[in-house]
Motif scaffolding. Structure first.
Motif, PDB file in Angstrom:
ATOM      1  N   ASN A 130     -18.597 -16.639   8.717  1.00  0.00           N
ATOM      2  CA  ASN A 130     -19.669 -15.906   9.063  1.00  0.00           C
ATOM      3  C   ASN A 130     -19.156 -15.214  10.230  1.00  0.00           C
ATOM      4  N   ALA A 131     -17.808 -15.097  10.356  1.00  0.00           N
ATOM      5  CA  ALA A 131     -17.369 -14.148  11.586  1.00  0.00           C
ATOM      6  C   ALA A 131     -17.809 -12.785  11.605  1.00  0.00           C
ATOM      7  N   SER A 132     -17.814 -12.197  12.700  1.00  0.00           N
ATOM      8  CA  SER A 132     -18.244 -10.957  12.845  1.00  0.00           C
ATOM      9  C   SER A 132     -17.026  -9.635  12.824  1.00  0.00           C
ATOM     10  N   THR A 133     -15.791 -10.210  13.119  1.00  0.00           N
ATOM     11  CA  THR A 133     -14.830  -9.390  13.143  1.00  0.00           C
ATOM     12  C   THR A 133     -13.699  -9.798  11.900  1.00  0.00           C
ATOM     13  N   PHE A 134     -12.967  -8.850  11.342  1.00  0.00           N
ATOM     14  CA  PHE A 134     -11.956  -9.035  10.282  1.00  0.00           C
ATOM     15  C   PHE A 134     -11.022  -9.742  10.738  1.00  0.00           C
ATOM     16  N   ASN A 135     -10.523  -9.874  12.368  1.00  0.00           N
ATOM     17  CA  ASN A 135      -9.437 -10.804  12.652  1.00  0.00           C
ATOM     18  C   ASN A 135      -9.916 -11.996  12.575  1.00  0.00           C
TER      19      ASN A 135
ATOM     20  N   ALA B 266       5.647 -24.778   7.897  1.00  0.00           N
ATOM     21  CA  ALA B 266       6.183 -23.758   8.439  1.00  0.00           C
ATOM     22  C   ALA B 266       6.421 -22.689   7.248  1.00  0.00           C
ATOM     23  N   GLU B 267       6.982 -22.907   6.095  1.00  0.00           N
ATOM     24  CA  GLU B 267       6.930 -21.731   5.324  1.00  0.00           C
ATOM     25  C   GLU B 267       5.696 -21.337   4.891  1.00  0.00           C
ATOM     26  N   ALA B 268       4.603 -21.992   4.719  1.00  0.00           N
ATOM     27  CA  ALA B 268       3.149 -21.679   4.628  1.00  0.00           C
ATOM     28  C   ALA B 268       2.829 -20.820   5.622  1.00  0.00           C
ATOM     29  N   LYS B 269       3.026 -21.024   6.819  1.00  0.00           N
ATOM     30  CA  LYS B 269       2.451 -20.331   8.083  1.00  0.00           C
ATOM     31  C   LYS B 269       3.337 -18.859   7.992  1.00  0.00           C
ATOM     32  N   HIS B 270       4.614 -18.958   7.638  1.00  0.00           N
ATOM     33  CA  HIS B 270       5.490 -17.824   7.519  1.00  0.00           C
ATOM     34  C   HIS B 270       4.693 -16.747   6.721  1.00  0.00           C
ATOM     35  N   LYS B 271       4.294 -17.355   5.401  1.00  0.00           N
ATOM     36  CA  LYS B 271       3.978 -16.368   4.341  1.00  0.00           C
ATOM     37  C   LYS B 271       2.536 -15.729   4.625  1.00  0.00           C
ATOM     38  N   LEU B 272       1.778 -16.824   5.415  1.00  0.00           N
ATOM     39  CA  LEU B 272       0.523 -16.320   5.616  1.00  0.00           C
ATOM     40  C   LEU B 272       0.455 -15.216   6.629  1.00  0.00           C
ATOM     41  N   SER B 273       1.419 -15.272   7.507  1.00  0.00           N
ATOM     42  CA  SER B 273       1.356 -14.250   8.686  1.00  0.00           C
ATOM     43  C   SER B 273       1.849 -13.128   8.254  1.00  0.00           C
ATOM     44  N   ILE B 274       2.646 -13.028   7.153  1.00  0.00           N
ATOM     45  CA  ILE B 274       3.077 -11.551   6.408  1.00  0.00           C
ATOM     46  C   ILE B 274       1.770 -10.985   5.863  1.00  0.00           C
ATOM     47  N   ILE B 275       1.056 -12.075   5.056  1.00  0.00           N
ATOM     48  CA  ILE B 275      -0.290 -11.412   4.174  1.00  0.00           C
ATOM     49  C   ILE B 275      -1.118 -11.098   5.152  1.00  0.00           C
ATOM     50  N   ARG B 276      -1.437 -11.962   6.266  1.00  0.00           N
ATOM     51  CA  ARG B 276      -2.559 -11.036   7.324  1.00  0.00           C
ATOM     52  C   ARG B 276      -2.112  -9.808   8.053  1.00  0.00           C
TER      53      ARG B 276
ATOM     54  N   LYS C 145      -4.339  -6.529   7.376  1.00  0.00           N
ATOM     55  CA  LYS C 145      -4.841  -5.740   8.583  1.00  0.00           C
ATOM     56  C   LYS C 145      -4.549  -4.230   8.392  1.00  0.00           C
ATOM     57  N   GLN C 146      -3.404  -3.877   7.867  1.00  0.00           N
ATOM     58  CA  GLN C 146      -3.213  -2.516   7.587  1.00  0.00           C
ATOM     59  C   GLN C 146      -4.172  -1.969   6.399  1.00  0.00           C
ATOM     60  N   LYS C 147      -4.216  -2.399   5.492  1.00  0.00           N
ATOM     61  CA  LYS C 147      -4.961  -2.021   4.246  1.00  0.00           C
ATOM     62  C   LYS C 147      -6.469  -1.986   4.934  1.00  0.00           C
ATOM     63  N   TRP C 148      -6.870  -2.742   5.700  1.00  0.00           N
ATOM     64  CA  TRP C 148      -8.320  -2.733   6.235  1.00  0.00           C
ATOM     65  C   TRP C 148      -8.780  -1.611   6.989  1.00  0.00           C
ATOM     66  N   SER C 149      -7.495  -1.325   7.943  1.00  0.00           N
ATOM     67  CA  SER C 149      -7.522  -0.026   8.900  1.00  0.00           C
ATOM     68  C   SER C 149      -7.302   0.952   8.246  1.00  0.00           C
ATOM     69  N   ALA C 150      -6.535   1.256   7.167  1.00  0.00           N
ATOM     70  CA  ALA C 150      -6.635   2.374   6.293  1.00  0.00           C
ATOM     71  C   ALA C 150      -7.832   2.688   5.697  1.00  0.00           C
ATOM     72  N   ALA C 151      -8.597   1.798   5.133  1.00  0.00           N
ATOM     73  CA  ALA C 151      -9.987   1.970   4.680  1.00  0.00           C
ATOM     74  C   ALA C 151     -11.232   2.143   5.586  1.00  0.00           C
ATOM     75  N   ARG C 152     -10.542   2.379   7.078  1.00  0.00           N
ATOM     76  CA  ARG C 152     -11.712   2.550   8.249  1.00  0.00           C
ATOM     77  C   ARG C 152     -12.651   1.575   8.359  1.00  0.00           C
ATOM     78  N   ASN C 153     -12.141   0.310   8.124  1.00  0.00           N
ATOM     79  CA  ASN C 153     -13.151  -0.818   8.648  1.00  0.00           C
ATOM     80  C   ASN C 153     -14.229  -0.980   7.759  1.00  0.00           C
ATOM     81  N   THR C 154     -14.202  -0.466   6.462  1.00  0.00           N
ATOM     82  CA  THR C 154     -15.311  -0.525   5.569  1.00  0.00           C
ATOM     83  C   THR C 154     -15.136  -1.150   4.375  1.00  0.00           C
TER      84      THR C 154
END
Length: 677
Positions: A27-32, A54-64, A68-77
């Motif tokens: 139910n979060a209001s922001t994408f982050n 530790a490996e799971a956190k590393h892979k999840l940081s990459i996917i995050r 973010k890049q894809k969301w920004s390219a879509a102008r947050n829509t």
């Protein structure tokens, strides 16, 4: 919440779509914050001492970072993000498995807490509920704040300190909801009253009489007056001889009222891209008519109100998407109910006036910009089809009334079916003027019937032959009046004659009796009836079958009555008619000029009964306002379908000329004002 797919030993595989689905459950209001929620949900399955965390956190940081890049390219829509990254979201990522994860995936699949039954929820939270009430409330407050629900967090804090305020909150919510419902129902009741006011054709004095019977039920006229103002776009200018609305202002207002009629529920189901692809298809036209002269003086003594020239537009379809799906269809495209005025002028119709009006309006149409309302963008497409023969001749600079403006043939060529003339594609845009086509077909049959005793056309008739023709005409007129109750070819006071749309409809409906009275071949009259019914039904026509049927009808006419050339309209429909229909943007029956023709008598009635007479400017203001009010899409859309006149079923021959895949999908009722009154 488990979106895991089967993978190799020691790894679990998820698609990026699975990750996005987990984010959407937040139910979060922001994408982050949604990304944080997704990461916590996936890491929740690892224990603190798990060697793979530790490996799971590393892979999840990459996917995050990628999200973010894809969301920004879509102008947050969201809609744009999903549309741009369809293939990318289908891709997979691999996370190391944990002992906790393996345990969760044995036996029955786990459900999210919201999906559990009440009994399961109580069992799962039993231990949690043993905690202190204030501790639970504080935890709830912090969790709400973290997910972006700040206002909800404040309310929990207040209720924790003062539980008695819960009653006040509950009462306030109920009161607010009741007020909103009352406001909506009151507005609807007021709109219903305005609809009744317009539909019944009431004046202010008449409405006050009706209201006196039940003042609590009917709102006072001042409320209707405010609602009436919402039905008017911005009026461009009003003078003694002209009243005008700019096309841009008129179309913007029409769309706004049309969307109100459709309601939010319909629009909420559409995607972001679909809301940007709307197209409103409309038709426009201009026409002149005679008017009653009033005693009011003009500032310019040369001005006169004996004639009026008006242009108008009718919305037909609202479509969206690449496949042009129909979200709204004008149920009565030939009725004046949706016919909106562009400009009315007190001037006599002639070639110069007509060309001036066409250039004036089409310049505005070319400059039309998209209408934007909230998230919706609507493009306009307006076709020039509400025209009669005089307007077509003026627009195409055709000086002779016996020359076809489409193929250039003259009356001496109409019966020569061996000649194939090339058609002017540009001139096909005017359509076939269906109301006038019906009347001209009827008159063509009458004129041939009058000449049957002499078997000659206009030229070289002797005095005796003219007398025979006149006698035959009177016989036919008498029989029509006695046997069918029709007044045929009789001049009307002030203007025109009795050969109107309703007379011609009755003539072709009673084709057997009409053939008996006129002495014209019954099969020919029936075939002309089928052609007219096919064109006017508002359904897509099979142009190949239609062309063959028209050709056979033309051959029948020439074989029987070659002494009398076809009329211009008969030639236009039977020869190049199928080509015109093929070029039409919509079924030709929806492009008729009936709506504009019916508006001429409305203008006469509105000037007489609904306008102030102390000033010509005030009179013109009232007339154009009444025209806008009676064509408002929101009010017109409130009309109950059961009040519409039922049309006669189409004959088998007519059905055979229609496209099979369209017969059962489109049902358009071509009402005309003549039918309604």
């Amino acid at each position: 919440m488990d979106c895991t797919q089967s993978g190799s030993s020691g790894m679990r595989v998820l698609t990026r779509n699975d990750l996005f689905t987990i984010m959407e459950h937040s139910n979060a209001s922001t994408f982050n914050e949604k990304l944080e929620f997704m990461e916590l949900e996936l890491l929740h399955q690892y224990s603190e001492g798990d060697p793979n965390i530790a490996e799971a956190k590393h892979k999840l940081s990459i996917i995050r970072h990628q999200f973010k890049q894809k969301w920004s390219a879509a102008r947050n829509t969201k809609a744009r993000f999903l549309d741009m990254n369809k293939e990318w979201l289908k891709g997979t990522i691999s996370l190391p498995k944990s002992s906790t994860y393996l345990r969760l995936n044995t036996g029955r699949p786990q459900k999210s807490f919201s999906e559990l039954s009440e009994r399961s929820k109580r069992r799962k939270t039993e231990e949690l509920r043993t905690s202190d009430l204030h501790e639970l409330a504080y935890a709830t407050q912090m969790k709400l704040r973290k997910t972006g629900e700040v206002e909800a967090s404040k309310i929990v804090k207040v209720l924790t300190r003062s539980p008695l305020k819960a009653k006040q909150y509950s009462a306030a919510i109920k009161e607010k909801t009741a007020e909103q419902q009352k406001e909506v129902s009151t507005k609807l009741a007021h709109l219903r009253s305005l609809f009744m006011f317009v539909e019944a054709g009431l004046t202010q004095a008449q409405y006050e009489v009706v209201r006196d019977t039940n003042p609590d039920f009917y709102p006072c006229y001042s409320i209707l007056k405010k609602l009436k103002k919402e039905c008017y776009p911005e009026i461009h200018s009003i003078t003694e001889t002209c009243a005008e609305v700019r096309v841009q202002s008129l179309m913007d207002h029409t769309i706004k009222r049309l969307l109100l009629h459709l309601g939010e529920e319909v629009l909420e189901q559409l995607t972001e891209s679909e809301k940007q692809s709307f197209v409103l298809i409309s038709k426009w036209g201009c026409d002149g008519s005679q008017q009653t002269q009033y005693k009011m003086k003009f500032e310019n003594e040369t001005d006169s109100d004996a004639n009026i020239f008006q242009s108008s537009v009718v919305p037909l379809q609202l479509v969206y998407g690449k496949k042009k799906k129909i979200i709204w269809q004008n149920p009565t495209p030939s009725s004046p109910r949706y016919c909106r005025p562009i400009r009315i002028r007190y001037v006599k119709e002639n070639t110069d006036v007509t060309n001036e009006e066409i250039e004036y309006v089409e310049t505005q149409i070319k400059e039309l910009s998209k209408t934007k309302i909230d998230e919706i963008s609507i493009k306009h497409k307006i076709v020039f089809t509400m025209v009669d023969g005089k307007v077509c001749n003026a627009a195409t600079h055709t000086k002779s009334t016996m020359r076809c403006y489409i193929c250039g043939a003259t009356s001496s060529d109409f019966n020569d079916l061996t000649k194939e003339r090339p058609c002017n594609t540009e001139n096909m845009r005017f359509g076939l003027s269906l109301l006038h086509a019906r009347i001209r077909f009827f008159e063509s049959i009458l004129h041939v019937a009058y000449k049957l005793p002499v078997m000659k056309w206009r030229a070289r008739l002797t005095a005796e032959e003219k007398k025979l023709v006149e006698t035959r005409k009177k016989e036919i007129q008498t029989k029509f009046r006695e046997e069918l109750g029709l007044l045929v070819d009789i001049p009307k006071a002030n203007f025109g004659n009795t050969n109107d749309g309703n007379t011609s409809r009755r003539f072709f409906e009673e084709y057997e009796k009409s053939a008996e009275i006129t002495g014209i071949d019954q099969n020919l009259i029936y075939r002309l009836k089928v052609i007219l019914d096919t064109m006017c039904c508002g359904i897509k026509i099979d142009t190949q079958k239609f062309e063959i049927y028209c050709k056979e009808t033309a051959e029948l006419y020439v074989s029987l009555y070659n002494f009398h050339p076809m009329s211009l309209t008969l030639h236009k429909v039977l020869r190049p008619g199928s080509a015109v229909i093929k070029e039409a943007i919509l079924p030709i029956g929806q492009l008729s000029e009936e709506a504009a023709e019916a508006r001429n008598k409305h203008i006469r009635a509105f000037r007489l009964n609904y306008s102030r007479k102390f000033s010509r400017v005030a009179c013109n203001t009232d007339v154009i306002n009444r025209l806008l009010l009676t064509s408002d899409p929101l009010l017109t859309g409130m009309r109950n379908a059961k009040h519409k006149r039922k049309r006669n079923p189409l004959s088998a021959d007519t059905m055979n000329l229609l496209e099979e895949n369209d017969i059962f999908n489109i049902s358009i009722e071509n009402d005309s004002e003549d039918d309604e009154n």
